[in-house]
Design an enzyme around this catalytic site. Sequence first.
Site, PDB file in Angstrom:
ATOM      1  N   ASP A  14     -32.140 -58.166  30.687  1.00 11.50           N
ATOM      2  CA  ASP A  14     -32.434 -58.985  29.511  1.00 11.50           C
ATOM      3  C   ASP A  14     -31.920 -58.368  28.220  1.00 11.50           C
ATOM      4  O   ASP A  14     -31.301 -59.051  27.390  1.00 11.50           O
ATOM      5  CB  ASP A  14     -33.940 -59.234  29.410  1.00 11.50           C
ATOM      6  CG  ASP A  14     -34.455 -60.117  30.538  1.00 11.50           C
ATOM      7  OD1 ASP A  14     -33.654 -60.892  31.085  1.00 11.50           O
ATOM      8  OD2 ASP A  14     -35.647 -60.022  30.873  1.00 11.50           O
ATOM      9  N   ARG A  94     -46.355 -50.625  23.464  1.00 10.33           N
ATOM     10  CA  ARG A  94     -45.674 -51.513  22.512  1.00 10.33           C
ATOM     11  C   ARG A  94     -45.836 -51.085  21.051  1.00 10.33           C
ATOM     12  O   ARG A  94     -44.859 -51.131  20.299  1.00 10.33           O
ATOM     13  CB  ARG A  94     -46.138 -52.951  22.701  1.00 10.33           C
ATOM     14  CG  ARG A  94     -45.773 -53.587  24.047  1.00 10.33           C
ATOM     15  CD  ARG A  94     -44.454 -53.126  24.575  1.00 10.33           C
ATOM     16  NE  ARG A  94     -43.994 -53.894  25.734  1.00 10.33           N
ATOM     17  CZ  ARG A  94     -43.124 -53.468  26.611  1.00 10.33           C
ATOM     18  NH1 ARG A  94     -42.607 -52.245  26.488  1.00 10.33           N
ATOM     19  NH2 ARG A  94     -42.734 -54.211  27.613  1.00 10.33           N
ATOM     20  N   ASP A 123     -46.280 -59.436  25.331  1.00 10.80           N
ATOM     21  CA  ASP A 123     -45.550 -58.403  24.599  1.00 10.80           C
ATOM     22  C   ASP A 123     -44.921 -58.914  23.308  1.00 10.80           C
ATOM     23  O   ASP A 123     -44.800 -58.175  22.336  1.00 10.80           O
ATOM     24  CB  ASP A 123     -44.479 -57.778  25.497  1.00 10.80           C
ATOM     25  CG  ASP A 123     -45.071 -56.803  26.492  1.00 10.80           C
ATOM     26  OD1 ASP A 123     -46.144 -56.253  26.200  1.00 10.80           O
ATOM     27  OD2 ASP A 123     -44.466 -56.581  27.554  1.00 10.80           O
ATOM     28  N   SER A 174     -39.948 -58.328  38.221  1.00  9.51           N
ATOM     29  CA  SER A 174     -39.794 -57.851  36.855  1.00  9.51           C
ATOM     30  C   SER A 174     -40.737 -56.672  36.692  1.00  9.51           C
ATOM     31  O   SER A 174     -41.944 -56.788  36.938  1.00  9.51           O
ATOM     32  CB  SER A 174     -40.149 -58.960  35.859  1.00  9.51           C
ATOM     33  OG  SER A 174     -40.134 -58.463  34.541  1.00  9.51           O
TER      34      SER A 174
END
Length: 412
Positions: A14, A94, A123, A174
Amino acid sequence: MSDTIVLAYSGGLDTSAAVKWLQEERDYEVVCLLADLGNVGDLEGAERRAGEAGAKEFAVVDAREDFLRYFAFPALAANAVYEGAYPLATALGRPLIAKLLVDKARETGAAAVAHGCTGKGNDQVRFDVALRALAPDLAIVGTARENEWTRDEALAYCRQHGISVESGEASPFSVDENMWGRAIEAGVLEDPWLVPPEDAYAWTQPLDATPAEPATVELRFEHGVPVALDGEALAPVPLVERLNEIAGAHGVGRIDMVENRLVGIKSREVYEAPAAVALLAAHRKLETLTLSKQQQRMKERIAQDYADLVYEGLWFSAHHQDLAAYVHSTQRHVTGEVRLRFWRGHAEAVGVASDASLYHFELATYGSDDAFDQQAALGFIKLWGLPLEVQARQQLLRESPDPLRLAAPGEE
């Protein structure tokens, strides 16, 4: 205005596609920032793909120590677990990545930052909210949220532009990982009826492949922070690495749950977090010895709030500062040793000791060393039960002399 953008780069499909897309569709020069939280498996490949995609700069920050010391360990001190199961590994990473993005943007003079989060995950919220708290002047581009590519479309885009991401086709899942845990989703995992296949896991052994005999380790905490394993003082990174290896070999840390995402949908999530699960078990055990009843009860209530705010992207909030201050205060006497036993997928605290222990043998024992004044209990019981005795005599027994009716009000 600067035409430079800093992208939170993983080296995967990605974000590799995002490097080229930001150039073609947004006219940015792209700085790729790879934050190593214990999740970099192929650094050489990541740098190569960034170059193939035309990145202006490729930068790596080893943030493993900061991640554990300033994010994972404070959450451990709070016993923060989302919905009773998830140790919050991805959610804790994050805000640190957001901070590193802002640092790089200031260094390069960039006017924008970017991430590759989709529009239906948690996220994107965590990144956007953290970035707006730290640098409200920076523009934010959510590449996957804007282009809405499927996995196959992203692969085709990369092939079209000569970006070598074919290795990504090998996995049907993923995966996001850091030192505190590994999150696996997509593919067959989207059906909560199906048992996760073994190839979804990488850090933990299936129960039928774990050792026949349990393993026992001793952990030392100082002020709520793990500092030693089996008598050896260790910095955060090697300590967590070693625990991941030992606990994972015994199948500890597999989590399969349907969780409530922040964006309003339920999602089947599979996690591996051997060290986190082990440390949480040990820390809770030590707190039973070193915290008062009132502190333990309050911490149980705060733990849920703490887990929610981490999960919901509110790390840089005043509410977090307030909760963290209380948690930090409770940890000043949480120092001691815990013996953990790993076996057949379980991490069990089987021994605990502390110089600050509130447990006193002479008060707890029923043996000859008993120092508890049992006669004092008579006066305590009389005063403790006095309000109930008065209410029963004046109200409850007048309503019904039947004790069964007292326990089942409303029945005729």
